[in-house]
Design a protein around this motif. Structure first.
Motif, PDB file in Angstrom:
ATOM      1  N   LEU A  75       3.749  17.758  73.692  1.00  0.00           N
ATOM      2  CA  LEU A  75       3.278  16.533  73.041  1.00  0.00           C
ATOM      3  C   LEU A  75       2.866  16.900  71.615  1.00  0.00           C
ATOM      4  N   GLY A  76       2.674  15.874  70.770  1.00  0.00           N
ATOM      5  CA  GLY A  76       2.080  16.137  69.458  1.00  0.00           C
ATOM      6  C   GLY A  76       3.065  16.460  68.361  1.00  0.00           C
ATOM      7  N   CYS A  77       2.589  17.276  67.428  1.00  0.00           N
ATOM      8  CA  CYS A  77       3.260  17.439  66.129  1.00  0.00           C
ATOM      9  C   CYS A  77       4.296  18.562  66.130  1.00  0.00           C
ATOM     10  N   ALA A  78       4.902  18.750  64.953  1.00  0.00           N
ATOM     11  CA  ALA A  78       5.912  19.803  64.770  1.00  0.00           C
ATOM     12  C   ALA A  78       5.326  21.188  65.051  1.00  0.00           C
ATOM     13  N   MET A  79       4.044  21.336  64.762  1.00  0.00           N
ATOM     14  CA  MET A  79       3.381  22.624  65.017  1.00  0.00           C
ATOM     15  C   MET A  79       3.374  22.918  66.519  1.00  0.00           C
ATOM     16  N   ASN A  80       3.109  21.891  67.304  1.00  0.00           N
ATOM     17  CA  ASN A  80       3.114  22.066  68.757  1.00  0.00           C
ATOM     18  C   ASN A  80       4.511  22.377  69.285  1.00  0.00           C
ATOM     19  N   VAL A  81       5.506  21.734  68.683  1.00  0.00           N
ATOM     20  CA  VAL A  81       6.889  21.989  69.092  1.00  0.00           C
ATOM     21  C   VAL A  81       7.209  23.464  68.837  1.00  0.00           C
ATOM     22  N   CYS A 135     -11.005  14.142  61.857  1.00  0.00           N
ATOM     23  CA  CYS A 135      -9.970  15.017  62.414  1.00  0.00           C
ATOM     24  C   CYS A 135     -10.496  16.149  63.300  1.00  0.00           C
ATOM     25  N   ILE A 136      -9.875  16.263  64.443  1.00  0.00           N
ATOM     26  CA  ILE A 136     -10.291  17.263  65.432  1.00  0.00           C
ATOM     27  C   ILE A 136      -9.609  18.619  65.192  1.00  0.00           C
ATOM     28  N   VAL A 137      -8.555  18.623  64.370  1.00  0.00           N
ATOM     29  CA  VAL A 137      -7.741  19.838  64.236  1.00  0.00           C
ATOM     30  C   VAL A 137      -8.528  21.096  63.835  1.00  0.00           C
ATOM     31  N   PRO A 138      -9.449  21.017  62.870  1.00  0.00           N
ATOM     32  CA  PRO A 138     -10.204  22.239  62.559  1.00  0.00           C
ATOM     33  C   PRO A 138     -10.946  22.799  63.777  1.00  0.00           C
ATOM     34  N   GLY A 172      -2.387  24.230  74.166  1.00  0.00           N
ATOM     35  CA  GLY A 172      -2.435  23.378  72.979  1.00  0.00           C
ATOM     36  C   GLY A 172      -3.809  22.858  72.615  1.00  0.00           C
ATOM     37  N   CYS A 173      -3.803  21.771  71.848  1.00  0.00           N
ATOM     38  CA  CYS A 173      -5.034  21.298  71.208  1.00  0.00           C
ATOM     39  C   CYS A 173      -6.059  20.737  72.200  1.00  0.00           C
ATOM     40  N   THR A 174      -5.604  20.048  73.238  1.00  0.00           N
ATOM     41  CA  THR A 174      -6.581  19.551  74.215  1.00  0.00           C
ATOM     42  C   THR A 174      -7.164  20.705  75.007  1.00  0.00           C
ATOM     43  N   GLY A 218       2.799  24.182  58.502  1.00  0.00           N
ATOM     44  CA  GLY A 218       1.383  24.516  58.373  1.00  0.00           C
ATOM     45  C   GLY A 218       0.611  23.211  58.325  1.00  0.00           C
ATOM     46  N   GLN A 219      -0.689  23.270  58.613  1.00  0.00           N
ATOM     47  CA  GLN A 219      -1.489  22.040  58.561  1.00  0.00           C
ATOM     48  C   GLN A 219      -1.622  21.565  57.127  1.00  0.00           C
ATOM     49  N   ASN A 220      -1.466  22.499  56.205  1.00  0.00           N
ATOM     50  CA  ASN A 220      -1.777  22.243  54.803  1.00  0.00           C
ATOM     51  C   ASN A 220      -0.894  23.133  53.952  1.00  0.00           C
ATOM     52  N   ASN A 249       1.931  21.360  76.880  1.00  0.00           N
ATOM     53  CA  ASN A 249       1.413  21.720  75.555  1.00  0.00           C
ATOM     54  C   ASN A 249       0.883  20.439  74.918  1.00  0.00           C
ATOM     55  N   THR A 250      -0.437  20.322  74.874  1.00  0.00           N
ATOM     56  CA  THR A 250      -1.090  19.034  74.630  1.00  0.00           C
ATOM     57  C   THR A 250      -1.485  18.804  73.179  1.00  0.00           C
ATOM     58  N   CYS A 251      -1.736  17.524  72.872  1.00  0.00           N
ATOM     59  CA  CYS A 251      -2.218  17.099  71.554  1.00  0.00           C
ATOM     60  C   CYS A 251      -3.538  16.370  71.771  1.00  0.00           C
ATOM     61  N   SER A 252      -4.481  16.534  70.839  1.00  0.00           N
ATOM     62  CA  SER A 252      -5.755  15.830  71.029  1.00  0.00           C
ATOM     63  C   SER A 252      -6.152  15.037  69.807  1.00  0.00           C
ATOM     64  N   VAL A 253      -5.181  14.760  68.942  1.00  0.00           N
ATOM     65  CA  VAL A 253      -5.507  14.112  67.678  1.00  0.00           C
ATOM     66  C   VAL A 253      -6.047  12.698  67.889  1.00  0.00           C
ATOM     67  N   ARG A 254      -5.573  12.042  68.925  1.00  0.00           N
ATOM     68  CA  ARG A 254      -6.148  10.751  69.316  1.00  0.00           C
ATOM     69  C   ARG A 254      -6.507  10.801  70.797  1.00  0.00           C
ATOM     70  N   THR A 256      -9.735  22.551  66.901  1.00  0.00           N
ATOM     71  CA  THR A 256      -8.791  23.029  67.915  1.00  0.00           C
ATOM     72  C   THR A 256      -7.955  24.193  67.407  1.00  0.00           C
ATOM     73  N   ARG A 257      -7.746  24.233  66.090  1.00  0.00           N
ATOM     74  CA  ARG A 257      -6.873  25.283  65.541  1.00  0.00           C
ATOM     75  C   ARG A 257      -7.617  26.254  64.628  1.00  0.00           C
ATOM     76  N   GLY A 258      -8.913  26.029  64.430  1.00  0.00           N
ATOM     77  CA  GLY A 258      -9.729  26.994  63.694  1.00  0.00           C
ATOM     78  C   GLY A 258      -9.476  27.013  62.202  1.00  0.00           C
TER      79      GLY A 258
HETATM   80 FE1  SF4 Z   1      -0.705  18.816  66.230  1.00  0.00          FE
HETATM   81 FE2  SF4 Z   1      -3.108  17.878  65.521  1.00  0.00          FE
HETATM   82 FE3  SF4 Z   1      -2.027  17.096  67.808  1.00  0.00          FE
HETATM   83 FE4  SF4 Z   1      -2.945  19.601  67.493  1.00  0.00          FE
HETATM   84  S1  SF4 Z   1      -4.172  17.721  67.435  1.00  0.00           S
HETATM   85  S2  SF4 Z   1      -0.977  18.982  68.410  1.00  0.00           S
HETATM   86  S3  SF4 Z   1      -2.432  20.001  65.357  1.00  0.00           S
HETATM   87  S4  SF4 Z   1      -1.222  16.653  65.795  1.00  0.00           S
END
Ligand code: SF4
Ligand code: 5AD
Length: 435
Positions: A8-14, A155-158, A78-80, A191-193, A45-50, A160-162
């Motif tokens: 699930l989630g973004c290109a980074m997760n893929v 944003c939860i990413v910092p 993943g992020c969750t 990259g996130q940034n 492989n999870t996403c937790s952005v929402r 979950t991904r440090g």
């Molecule tokens: Fe990607 Fe952000 Fe979802 Fe993590 S929380 S999978 S970095 S979109």
């Protein structure tokens, strides 16, 4: 041993999933299966952005547990996994291990450690060389950094991904060379940034920034196209935008996350730029790359967003006329600054929904208008698929502006890069003739 993996989630997760698969294939002898019921190992492989995808997770684990083979293991990655950690094991007895987004390199050990939880967000994978992913056509992604130092209020990413750490240039370069040697023609830098690249490494490294990285990578013979995601509007200096405009290997599509058009909301979100700065960067870019394709992310219903604020977002939409829009209703996430404000400034759900609908409807109209302007334009296409039968012959691929283009009545080999002119537009698909 068979592996079933859901991403699930973004290109980074893929990309993380590709790393997990490669590690398990090479070091543990797994092969992939699309059938859950024959898998020995099931990974999500999870996403937790929402909040929504997170809620779905537990019902999904239940379903997986019901249909899995006797003795098969279930792992949450993943992020969750990072965000909830041990709570996942407490909530679901079916889960065998939890592997956070910043701990992917530990996959080969965690599968042998019952009920293990590896979610340390200070763990550093930036120097870890993952097993080679199996080539997946002519495109590949390549991580250039891990984590994120920005503290956007929502944003939860910092968490979950440090913190942000760039991957050393030599490792990126070697990986890019390896991919090209295997036939890859297009690389997506992740990259996130991304345009903050080079700000921090975990060991002493020569000074380098994102523009320099692009310049160096484009010297690789055989690498024909470079994409990247996501850049941050704040770091879009002239030097970077000039490189984007002038480097023929850089695809002319770019994701520039707006989030909101209102200066008041941008400030509360802690985005670090204003509407004026954003529009100034877009103007600079469009002047140098008139055909550029711009995508964006917009959040509606951020706490305290009033009608006037939303109108500012609509104003930016009207002005930029984005080619792709990813739009979301604000969702409060644990640990974030905006979560700590409580509910008092929350935008009622129905108003947020109305705003989202208005934004999306207007964007659909803009898309229709934009796409008519594409008629007669020339594009370069990397062919991804083709078909030849008595009924139909065509080849399809992505333009460097990231649009799906079909060349009817032509059979072009997959992986070829060809020049075309757009002859017809239907929905999201462009039809073209070879030049
Ligand atoms: Fe990607 Fe952000 Fe979802 Fe993590 S929380 S999978 S970095 S979109
Ligand atoms: N609520 C809604 N959308 C969010 N995003 C990030 N965090 C949230 C949140 N709490 C959106 C942003 C980001 C995209 C990946 O997801 O627009 O750019």
């Amino acid at each position: 041993m068979k592996l079933y993996i859901e991403t699930l989630g973004c290109a980074m997760n893929v990309r993380d999933s590709e790393h997990i698969i490669a590690e398990l294939q090479e070091k543990e002898g797994y092969t992939l299966t699309p059938n859950l019921n024959e898998a020995d190992l099931i990974l999500i492989n999870t996403c937790s952005v929402r909040e929504k995808p997170e809620q779905k997770l537990f019902s999904e684990i239940g379903q997986f547990a019901k249909h899995k083979k006797e003795g098969a293991k279930i792992g949450v990655c993943g992020c969750t996994a990072s965000a909830l950690g041990h709570e996942i094991l407490k909530k679901s007895p079916h889960v065998d291990f939890v592997l956070g987004a910043r701990n992917i390199s530990k996959i080969t050990s965690i599968i042998h450690t019952p009920k293990a939880v590896e979610v340390d967000t200070s763990h550093d994978d930036s120097m870890y060389v993952f097993s080679d992913s199996k080539p997946n056509g002519y495109r590949a992604s390549l991580n250039i950094s891990i984590g994120c130092d920005k503290q956007c209020a929502y944003c939860i990413v910092p968490f979950t991904r440090g913190k942000e750490i760039s991957i050393p240039f030599t490792l990126i370069y070697e990986e890019a060379q390896k991919l090209v040697a295997r036939g890859v023609k297009e690389i997506l830098l992740l990259g996130q940034n991304v345009n903050n690249y080079g700000v921090r490494f975990s060991t002493a490294q020569p000074k380098i920034n994102f523009t320099m990285l692009l310049q160096e990578l484009s010297k690789i013979d055989g690498l024909q196209r470079i994409r990247f995601t996501s850049p941050h509007p704040l770091h879009m200096n002239d030097v970077f935008l000039d490189e984007f405009a002038n480097n023929p290997k850089i695809c002319k599509s770019i994701h520039i996350p707006l989030q909101s058009g209102s200066n008041k909301v941008l400030k509360q979100m802690k985005r670090g730029y204003t509407q004026e700065w954003y529009l100034n960067r877009i103007a600079y870019l469009k002047e140098r790359v008139p055909n550029v394709s711009i995508s964006t992310d917009i959040i509606v219903g951020f706490p305290g967003e009033c009608d006037e604020d939303f109108e500012e977002t609509m104003k930016v939409l009207e002005s930029v006329r984005f080619d792709t829009l990813y739009s979301f209703i604000y969702s409060a996430r644990p640990n974030t600054l905006s979560h700590s404000w409580g509910d008092k400034d929350n935008v009622p759900k129905d108003i947020a929904k109305q705003r989202l609908t208005r934004l999306q409807n207007r964007h659909r109209e803009i898309l229709r208008e934009n796409s008519q302007n594409e008629l007669g334009k020339r594009h370069t296409i990397l062919i991804d698929s083709n078909k030849s039968s008595l009924a139909d012959t065509f080849s399809e691929g992505k333009s460097d502006t990231n649009r799906l283009v079909r060349i009817q009545n032509e059979f072009v080999d997959i992986g070829e890069i060809v020049d075309v002119v757009i002859t017809e537009v239907q929905g999201g698909t462009f039809y073209a003739k070879l030049l």
